[in-house]
Design an enzyme around this catalytic site. Structure first.
Site, PDB file in Angstrom:
ATOM      1  N   ASP A  52       0.441  -1.329  -0.158  1.00  0.00           N
ATOM      2  CA  ASP A  52      -0.021  -0.282   0.004  1.00  0.00           C
ATOM      3  C   ASP A  52       0.810   0.905  -0.158  1.00  0.00           C
ATOM      4  O   ASP A  52       1.315   1.418   0.799  1.00  0.00           O
ATOM      5  CB  ASP A  52      -0.956   0.279   1.570  1.00  0.00           C
ATOM      6  CG  ASP A  52      -1.924   1.507   0.921  1.00  0.00           C
ATOM      7  OD1 ASP A  52      -3.230   0.680   0.561  1.00  0.00           O
ATOM      8  OD2 ASP A  52      -1.233   2.142   2.004  1.00  0.00           O
ATOM      9  N   TYR A  57       2.842  10.078   0.181  1.00  0.00           N
ATOM     10  CA  TYR A  57       3.837   9.347   0.271  1.00  0.00           C
ATOM     11  C   TYR A  57       5.217   9.876  -0.195  1.00  0.00           C
ATOM     12  O   TYR A  57       5.690   9.365   0.105  1.00  0.00           O
ATOM     13  CB  TYR A  57       3.468   7.447   0.757  1.00  0.00           C
ATOM     14  CG  TYR A  57       2.460   7.416   1.528  1.00  0.00           C
ATOM     15  CD1 TYR A  57       1.612   8.628   1.964  1.00  0.00           C
ATOM     16  CD2 TYR A  57       2.788   6.070   1.580  1.00  0.00           C
ATOM     17  CE1 TYR A  57       1.027   7.752   2.613  1.00  0.00           C
ATOM     18  CE2 TYR A  57       1.165   5.589   1.444  1.00  0.00           C
ATOM     19  CZ  TYR A  57      -0.657   6.741   2.685  1.00  0.00           C
ATOM     20  OH  TYR A  57      -1.345   5.803   3.354  1.00  0.00           O
ATOM     21  N   LYS A  86      -3.257   5.866  -4.371  1.00  0.00           N
ATOM     22  CA  LYS A  86      -3.803   6.469  -3.583  1.00  0.00           C
ATOM     23  C   LYS A  86      -3.866   7.752  -4.753  1.00  0.00           C
ATOM     24  O   LYS A  86      -2.867   8.713  -4.607  1.00  0.00           O
ATOM     25  CB  LYS A  86      -4.316   6.776  -2.568  1.00  0.00           C
ATOM     26  CG  LYS A  86      -3.727   6.481  -1.276  1.00  0.00           C
ATOM     27  CD  LYS A  86      -4.082   6.379  -0.061  1.00  0.00           C
ATOM     28  CE  LYS A  86      -3.951   4.789   0.835  1.00  0.00           C
ATOM     29  NZ  LYS A  86      -2.231   4.200   1.121  1.00  0.00           N
ATOM     30  N   HIS A 119      -8.281   9.288  -1.597  1.00  0.00           N
ATOM     31  CA  HIS A 119      -7.524   9.422  -0.652  1.00  0.00           C
ATOM     32  C   HIS A 119      -7.945   9.968   0.472  1.00  0.00           C
ATOM     33  O   HIS A 119      -8.547   9.385   1.755  1.00  0.00           O
ATOM     34  CB  HIS A 119      -5.990  10.239  -0.496  1.00  0.00           C
ATOM     35  CG  HIS A 119      -5.093   9.499   0.072  1.00  0.00           C
ATOM     36  ND1 HIS A 119      -3.567   9.493   0.110  1.00  0.00           N
ATOM     37  CD2 HIS A 119      -5.333   9.550   1.578  1.00  0.00           C
ATOM     38  CE1 HIS A 119      -2.989   9.354   1.455  1.00  0.00           C
ATOM     39  NE2 HIS A 119      -4.010   8.917   1.836  1.00  0.00           N
TER      40      HIS A 119
END
Length: 341
Positions: A52, A57, A86, A119
């Site tokens: 994931d 990120y 996402k 998200h």
């Protein structure tokens, strides 16, 4: 209920018939290229197939390199992996959804992703590559409706480059609204879940509507950044809870293993984040024991509506999803501040 099995065999069937492994490796806050590479190599060797990540990120490129290397070395086949990323909030305008998706797919060096999530229900204005665009220190909210974003997400499935689509951080009313108009219902809702935030109503709703839940921050996110802390002390330490530790002793397991088992036993996928080889392996040892009815009852009784992941600056957004539960953790914060004055 999840059966006695191994990590490689443990999966939940999504509402489109596809299988998603119950245990995945979360990669939030894991930005160091060497660290990401090592974590993914260790995880694949340990049996993980679910990974994931997210545009937010800023590690998709490193993850893509790590996965590519593992495939080239013959350690794993692409079709055996379940890769999740996402769509970030600044790409929520329907005309920008494909732009945001292409950035992620290119960084991951993949032909497709297995699951693509919105998200959150909250959109931000697009200002170049700014993650959190601001003006005069205020976040620039967008009035883009998540329903319109979802319709653009659906078109990604028909392109063949996304196998399943879903959402993250959506509440029940937002899911209801999405389901009322969706041609493709969300396969997954990825949310914060743990014994301090059981969200039983959301769990029941998602199961009734065939939306699979994925739990993030299953350990209460002990390493979360300061912007997620509320109050100077922020005292909630899930892994140190005496009830959880007593159950761990009873089963001769670690508190972390108990927290992971709590989810997979309910057919809720879970994505613990770790860069430690020891913990990555340790986290796989949750498919060969059961928590009994008393254990589950005791864990659920710890519920206090406490969230470790709320960005304070987003709470005034019109689609902020936690309005109903915002009071509960504010109350917890107020108590902790009084106690520590």
């Amino acid at each position: 209920m999840a059966h006695m099995t191994s990590i490689l065999e443990s999966a939940v069937k999504l509402n489109n018939g596809r299988q998603m492994p119950l245990l995945g490796l979360g990669t939030w806050q894991n930005k160091q290229p060497g660290s990401v590479q090592d974590a993914i190599e260790t995880a694949i060797t340990a049996g993980y197939r679910h990974f994931d990540t997210a545009y937010l990120y800023r590690n998709e490129a490193e993850i893509g390199e790590a996965i590519k290397a593992q495939i080239q070395q013959g350690k794993v086949k692409r079709e055996d992996l379940f890769i999740v990323t996402k769509l970030w909030l600044t790409f929520y305008s329907p005309e920008d959804v494909l732009v945001g998706f292409n950035k992620s797919l290119e960084a991951l060096q993949l032909d497709y992703v297995d699951l693509y999530l919105m998200h959150s229900p909250m959109a931000l204005q697009r200002q170049g590559d700014e993650i959190f665009p601001k003006k005069d220190e205020e976040l620039l909210f967008s009035d883009t409706d998540y329903v319109d974003t979802w319709k653009a997400m659906e078109s990604l499935v028909s392109s063949g480059r996304v196998k399943s689509i879903g959402v993250s951080n959506f509440n029940i009313s937002q899911l209801q609204r999405l389901l009322s108009v969706a041609k493709i219902p969300p396969a997954v809702n990825q949310v914060e879940l743990h014994p301090y935030l059981v969200q039983s109503d959301l769990v029941k709703f998602c199961k009734a509507n065939k939306i699979t839940l994925t739990a993030f921050s299953p350990f209460g996110c002990p390493g979360r950044p300061k912007e997620f802390h509320r109050g100077a002390t922020d005292p909630e330490k899930l892994l140190e809870d005496p009830v959880i530790n007593d159950i761990a002793k009873k089963h001769q397991r670690t508190p972390a293993q108990i927290l992971l088992r709590f989810h997979v036993q309910q057919d809720i996928a879970v994505i613990p984040k770790s860069a430690s080889p020891k913990r990555i392996l340790e986290n796989t040892k949750v498919f060969d024991f059961f928590l009994d009815e008393d254990d589950m009852k005791a864990l659920k009784s710890l519920d206090k509506g406490w969230r470790c992941c709320i960005i304070e600056e987003m709470k005034s957004h019109p689609f902020f999803p936690f309005k109903d539960s915002y009071v509960s953790w504010r109350a917890c914060e107020g108590i902790s501040e009084v106690e520590n004055k």
